[in-house]
Design a protein around this motif. Structure first.
Motif: not given
Lengths: 212, 202
Positions: A59, A62-64, A67, A70-71, A74-75, A78, A81-82, A85, B12, B24, B27, B31, B35
């Motif tokens: 991306f 596309q990513i200006s 921002v 922050p993007i 964010l990625l 995420s 976190t995955i 889990l 964006l 997220v 997932t 899960t 868990i």
């Protein structure tokens, strides 16, 4: 082709995130009191590095600019976190030990650093390779430091590898010194700093020999 | 097409946030059962170390209660172990605040004759290599508590040897064993004073 060789060399040696950039020290110092923890965090960090590098580079047009940070965060958050889990559902015993350090992967500057410095300017293939090599370079340092601290600190190697490999791991655990009292310094955080310092010194020493 | 730079940046961010949330959540949903199962299994394993011959669904029958324990007001979780519908022991999860490095989470089992079934440390931040001998995988020290009560040893002996009691402490670490001994003693005292916890009174 030359580019790719350079990426590999950069990740593993010249610009090793743990030894040269000295990034991601918080998780590095915190979990390296034995090899199994080091491998667990190394694999998780490498996965996040590759995933974030690939997605950022896909991306990147596309990513200006305004921002982008922050993007990226964010990625990365995420993906972490995955990973958390997934680890919680398939490697629960390992999660119990590494649990508090997994979310800290977000704060590992090495990941944001590669997203900003490399992935946002290169194709996804190169970025994936860069992420993988940076991750492996970081993991190798984790594992060496983990091995040294485990050996000196508690006199074992691969202790508790059952957490990663199941019953197969039981055969892997080696008690190197029987009846060893342990050296507390190596297990505590100061031991991590001293150990990392020595590894950095060895790396610089090698570099010096090469240039002479 | 959106032209204004602020709107463009905002859109964006919105798109990326939405996509991230989707992955997220996906997932999480796929899960969460596993868990929950892992967490329950761990708890059952821990409870099973202290009491084995119960036939009730011990996790379902868990309840909590506010008590004054270890000089603090805390909410403890209580797991009643029953056989043929008759409670014969309680396993309580509580926090002892004065370890060497703060809170120690403990699981203590007491049967209906006020005898300890055993004590296990759930989480702690004691010094690795010294205070962490309270973990079962490092040492069997903590197993000595099963079978003890307020008359065995006598109440004045519920201390580590250094304080004139009967319990060994570790080389280089007295505070951690002292904490476990005191915590176990106080649980027994609580049971003697308040009787057995009842689900209806809260």
């Amino acid at each position: 082709m030359e580019d790719y060789i350079k990426i590999v060399k950069n990740g593993l040696w010249t610009n090793n995130q743990a030894l040269v950039a000295l990034l991601g020290l918080c998780p590095l110092l915190a979990v390296t009191n034995n090899i199994v923890n080091a491998i667990g965090l190394g694999v998780a960090t490498t996965f996040v590095l590759v995933a974030s590098n690939v997605s950022v580079s896909i991306f990147r047009n596309q990513i200006s600019k305004e921002v982008r940070i922050p993007i990226f965060v964010l990625l990365i958050a995420s993906f972490v976190t995955i990973v958390e889990l997934v680890m919680q559902s398939y490697f629960y015993d390992l999660y119990l030990i590494l649990g508090i350090f997994v979310p800290l992967i977000v704060t590992n500057c090495a990941i944001l650093g590669r997203a900003e410095a490399f992935a946002s300017k290169n194709t996804w293939g190169k970025s994936a390779l860069d992420g993988l090599m940076m991750g492996i370079g970081f993991s190798v340092v984790l594992i060496i430091l983990g091995a040294v601290r485990e050996l000196i600190g508690s006199g074992t190697l691969f202790d508790q590898s059952a957490l990663l490999l199941g019953s197969l791991g039981d055969t892997l655990s080696i008690t190197v010194f029987d009846d060893y009292q342990g050296t507390l310094l190596a297990i505590l955080p100061p031991g991590a700093f001293i150990g990392l310092g020595l590894i950095v010194a060895v790396k610089n020493w090698f570099d010096q020999i090469k240039t002479i | 097409m959106i032209q204004h730079p602020v709107l463009k940046a905002g859109t964006l961010l919105l798109v990326f946030t939405a996509v991230s949330i989707f992955f997220v959540s996906f997932t999480h949903v796929s899960t969460k059962d596993k868990i929950k199962y892992n967490e329950d299994q761990l708890l059952i394993k821990r409870l099973g170390e202290l009491v084995s011959d119960y036939d009730n669904n011990i996790l379902e029958e868990k309840f909590s209660k506010q008590v004054n324990l270890h000089d603090t007001k805390q909410i403890i979780s209580i797991y009643p172990a029953k056989k043929n519908n008759k409670t014969f022991a309680y396993l309580i999860e509580h926090t002892y605040p004065n370890g060497y490095n703060g809170n120690i989470r403990l699981l203590t089992g007491v049967d209906t004759s006020n005898q300890l079934l055993g004590v296990r440390v759930i989480t702690h931040r004691e010094t690795p290599g010294l205070g962490d001998k309270v973990e079962t995988k490092k040492s069997s020290w903590i197993e000595q508590f099963s079978g003890l009560s307020l008359s065995n040893p006598s109440e004045s002996k519920w201390k580590v040897k250094r304080d004139g009691g009967v319990f060994d402490s570790f080389t280089g670490a007295t505070i951690t064993p002292r904490a476990i001994v005191t915590a176990s003693y106080q649980v027994l005292v609580l049971f003697r004073k308040q009787g057995f916890p009842n689900k209806t009174e809260r």
